[in-house]
Design an enzyme around this catalytic site. Structure first.
Site, short mmCIF file in Angstrom:
data_model
loop_
_atom_site.label_atom_id
_atom_site.label_comp_id
_atom_site.label_asym_id
_atom_site.label_seq_id
_atom_site.Cartn_x
_atom_site.Cartn_y
_atom_site.Cartn_z
N LYS A 1 34.28 39.44 29.50
CA LYS A 1 33.53 38.28 29.03
C LYS A 1 32.04 38.47 29.32
O LYS A 1 31.21 38.29 28.46
CB LYS A 1 34.07 37.02 29.73
N GLU B 1 33.98 46.52 38.28
CA GLU B 1 35.14 47.40 38.09
C GLU B 1 35.26 47.83 36.62
O GLU B 1 35.44 49.02 36.31
CB GLU B 1 36.43 46.68 38.48
N GLY C 1 37.65 32.91 31.39
CA GLY C 1 38.30 34.23 31.43
C GLY C 1 39.82 34.14 31.49
O GLY C 1 40.53 34.79 30.72
N ARG C 2 40.32 33.31 32.39
CA ARG C 2 41.78 33.24 32.58
C ARG C 2 42.47 32.48 31.45
O ARG C 2 43.70 32.41 31.40
CB ARG C 2 42.11 32.64 33.95
N GLU D 1 43.28 30.53 40.50
CA GLU D 1 41.83 30.57 40.30
C GLU D 1 41.34 29.22 39.79
O GLU D 1 40.19 28.85 40.01
CB GLU D 1 41.44 31.71 39.33
N HIS E 1 67.81 39.42 44.83
CA HIS E 1 68.13 40.47 45.82
C HIS E 1 66.92 40.81 46.66
O HIS E 1 66.87 41.86 47.29
CB HIS E 1 68.64 41.71 45.09
N LYS F 1 32.16 39.59 46.07
CA LYS F 1 31.43 40.52 45.18
C LYS F 1 30.07 40.85 45.77
O LYS F 1 29.61 41.99 45.74
CB LYS F 1 31.22 39.89 43.79
O1 F6P Z 1 36.25 37.79 39.45
C1 F6P Z 1 36.87 36.79 38.71
C2 F6P Z 1 36.52 36.85 37.27
O2 F6P Z 1 35.28 36.29 37.05
C3 F6P Z 1 37.60 36.16 36.48
O3 F6P Z 1 37.43 34.82 36.37
C4 F6P Z 1 37.54 36.89 35.19
O4 F6P Z 1 38.71 36.71 34.46
C5 F6P Z 1 37.36 38.31 35.66
O5 F6P Z 1 36.50 38.18 36.78
C6 F6P Z 1 36.82 39.28 34.68
O6 F6P Z 1 35.58 38.90 34.17
P1 F6P Z 1 34.95 39.54 32.88
O7 F6P Z 1 35.85 39.25 31.72
O8 F6P Z 1 33.60 38.91 32.72
O9 F6P Z 1 34.83 41.03 33.10
#
Ligand code: F6P
Length: 560
Positions: A214, A220, A274-275, A361, A392, A517
């Site tokens: 987003k 990462e 995002g979620r 979240e 199990h 972060k």
């Molecule tokens: O670290 C949490 C977050 O901001 C989430 O809310 C989001 O889904 C994820 O990181 C990834 O963010 P992006 O789509 O901006 O890379």
């Protein structure tokens, strides 16, 4: 009625429920389940789905009181404000309109006065065209080979929802047929092991990389994107990026800066959290590349069906509302901090991990939407595994240890039925026998008297006794097509929103993920300067200094 700055816990409806807990403590599900009228009133059907919440620790009176709480929280108004595009995510000053992502073409849903549905469909049409080009082989890689494999890079909301849907569709006969000869993989973790796993066995010549973010700033995702860009360009040259890398983002300027042609970027908007983004290009692009747009469109239609139900059904018959209220009851009144999500379907193995993010979240907050500290806990600890695997593993604790409300999710028609001649039941019936048995085992338990009648030896009776009275609910889906997967997704998304609306929190921001972060940025800088200039560790506490020292002294990272 609660004014916008009052806490829901100050309302009469909340206090009434607090008092009612004592009444419920005197009941046992063993007895509550004998009342057929009560049970009948706790069954809800919609669009092929059957919800049975009769095994919740609730009476008809409890449900009435919860509906009163919903009114005190102005739940209906809050739902309307969401659908009307008001900036209900006030700390980020944004609308919350994931429902627009799956709205029919002729719907009108406005954000800041503008109908967003045409923009949504522009992107969907672009995805349809692009995915058809890739799937048909009319768009090929730089060496002229069709791109049959896709690696989607993204994390959190840019990963978990698409992975859940992909896993659910993998064995659906229609989706399976349309995915023949293709692979879809997800690269999320910055652990280089995840890169190794993703590229293992793939050829850059036949691979398309979709960078999903987003913000297009997530550390990462961006490092993983640079790593796969290197993998592609090392094999095919710098110009290969144009054919082998595309992006999904709200930040098209950063997409271009990264080196991806903006024409090969698929937009979404800041009114999609995002979620809550799996129905945007975040999910629709990778899934359409794998299964074709027409399958994914059915997924969107399933979600849209629940959106319409959620928006227009009175609260007493509204499935996400009832589910949300029952969760509030379990967490805030009965004091159960966790919830187990137990789909009796291997295809739903990634459902609980996705709902973990959607729910935790969204609702793991410490202050009200107006910034007031909350005198009660919000959110629940979500976890889960498909049945029967979970049976199990951790079910022992659920049956005789802690009380954890359970969501049992069952499917009537298997995606992959098997019946072996001579067996008592089909494989799916065997699975579903457990789905039907577990909720009763939890609700009824087993008494010492029953055990005595079975001549169980006295010393084992305490060990074999089940207290019962452990709540669960059952959701039965007719089958697990793309449409049903969409329904399931939207039910849980809206349920989480209902909980947040009732608790009076902002379920749509996530400030809690930021601090870690920032601290990682300090560590990253230190690692760089220690490795390149031998700088001594500075600004860390004793514990972190010791750990970092050990890491730097003994690790064998490649030289910079
Ligand atoms: O670290 C949490 C977050 O901001 C989430 O809310 C989001 O889904 C994820 O990181 C990834 O963010 P992006 O789509 O901006 O890379």
């Amino acid at each position: 009625m609660a004014s916008s700055t009052a806490l829901i816990s100050d309302t009469e409806a909340w206090k009434d429920l607090k008092g009612h807990v004592e009444d419920i403590k005197k009941t046992h599900l063993r007895d509550l389940m004998t009342d057929a009228n009560r049970c009948q009133s706790m069954m809800m059907e919609f669009d092929g789905l059957l919800l049975d919440y009769s095994r919740q620790r609730a009476t008809v009176e409890t449900v009435d009181k919860l509906l009163n709480l919903a009114k005190a929280a102005q739940l209906t108004e809050k739902i309307s404000r969401m659908f009307n595009g008001e900036h209900i995510n006030s700390t980020e000053n944004r609308s919350v309109l994931h429902v627009a992502l799956r709205a029919p073409k002729d719907a009108v849903i406005k954000a800041d006065g503008k109908n967003v549905v045409p923009e949504v469909w522009n992107v969907l049409d672009k995805i349809k065209e692009f995915s058809e080009k890739i799937r048909s082989g009319s768009w090929v890689g730089t060496t002229g080979k069709p791109l049959k494999d896709v690696i989607a890079i993204g994390i959190g909301g840019s990963f978990l929802g698409p992975l859940f849907v992909h896993t659910a569709l993998q064995t659906d006969p229609e989706a399976l047929e349309s995915a023949k000869g293709r692979q879809l993989r997800f690269l999320a973790n910055i652990d280089p092991v995840d890169v190794a796993r993703n590229i293992n066995g793939l050829n850059p010549e036949t691979t398309l990389v979709v960078v999903v973010s987003k913000t297009f700033t997530t550390a990462e995702t961006m490092l993983n994107a640079r790593t796969l860009r290197e993998w592609i360009t090392a094999a095919l040259g710098a110009s290969a990026v144009a054919k082998h890398m595309v992006a999904v983002s709200t930040n098209l300027a950063l997409v271009e800066k990264f080196g991806i042609d903006p024409n090969n970027a698929f937009a979404f908007w800041d009114w999609v959290g995002g979620r809550y983004s799996v129905c945007s290009a975040v999910g629709v692009l990778p899934l359409s590349l794998q299964y074709g747009f027409s399958v994914v469109e059915k997924f969107l239609k399933g979600a849209s069906s629940i959106d319409q139900h959620f928006q227009s059904t009175p609260i007493e018959k509204n499935i996400p509302v009832l589910l949300g209220l029952l969760s509030v009851w379990n967490v805030s009144f009965l004091g159960y901090p966790a919830r187990a999500i137990l789909p009796y379907s291997q295809a739903l193995e990634k459902f609980a991990p996705h709902i973990q993010q959607v729910s935790m979240e969204s609702n793991g907050k410490g202050v009200s939407i107006d910034g007031l500290p909350l005198p009660f806990e919000t959110g629940e600890i979500d976890f889960g595994e498909p049945g029967t695997n979970g049976q199990h593993s951790f079910y022992q604790l659920i049956h005789q240890g802690r009380v954890i409300p359970c969501d049992f999710i069952g499917i009537v028609k298997s995606q992959q039925p098997v019946y072996l001649k001579g067996e008592v039941v089909s494989n799916h019936d065997e699975l579903m026998s457990n789905f039907f048995a577990q909720p009763d085992a939890l609700a009824y338990g087993k008494t010492p008297e029953q055990l005595q009648k079975e001549n169980v030896s006295e010393n084992l009776i305490p060990h074999k006794t089940f207290s019962g009275n452990r709540p669960s609910l059952s959701l039965l889906l007719p089958e697990l097509t793309a449409y049903n997967v969409g329904q399931l997704l939207a039910i849980y998304e809206h349920r989480v929103a209902v909980q947040g609306f009732v608790w009076g929190i902002n379920s749509f921001d996530q400030w809690g993920v930021e601090l870690g972060k920032v601290l990682a940025t300090h560590v990253r800088k230190q690692l760089h300067s220690s490795r390149t200039q031998g700088t001594t560790l500075e600004g860390f506490n004793y514990s972190t200094t010791t750990l970092l020292k050990r890491y730097l002294e003994t690790s064998s990272e490649p030289q910079m």
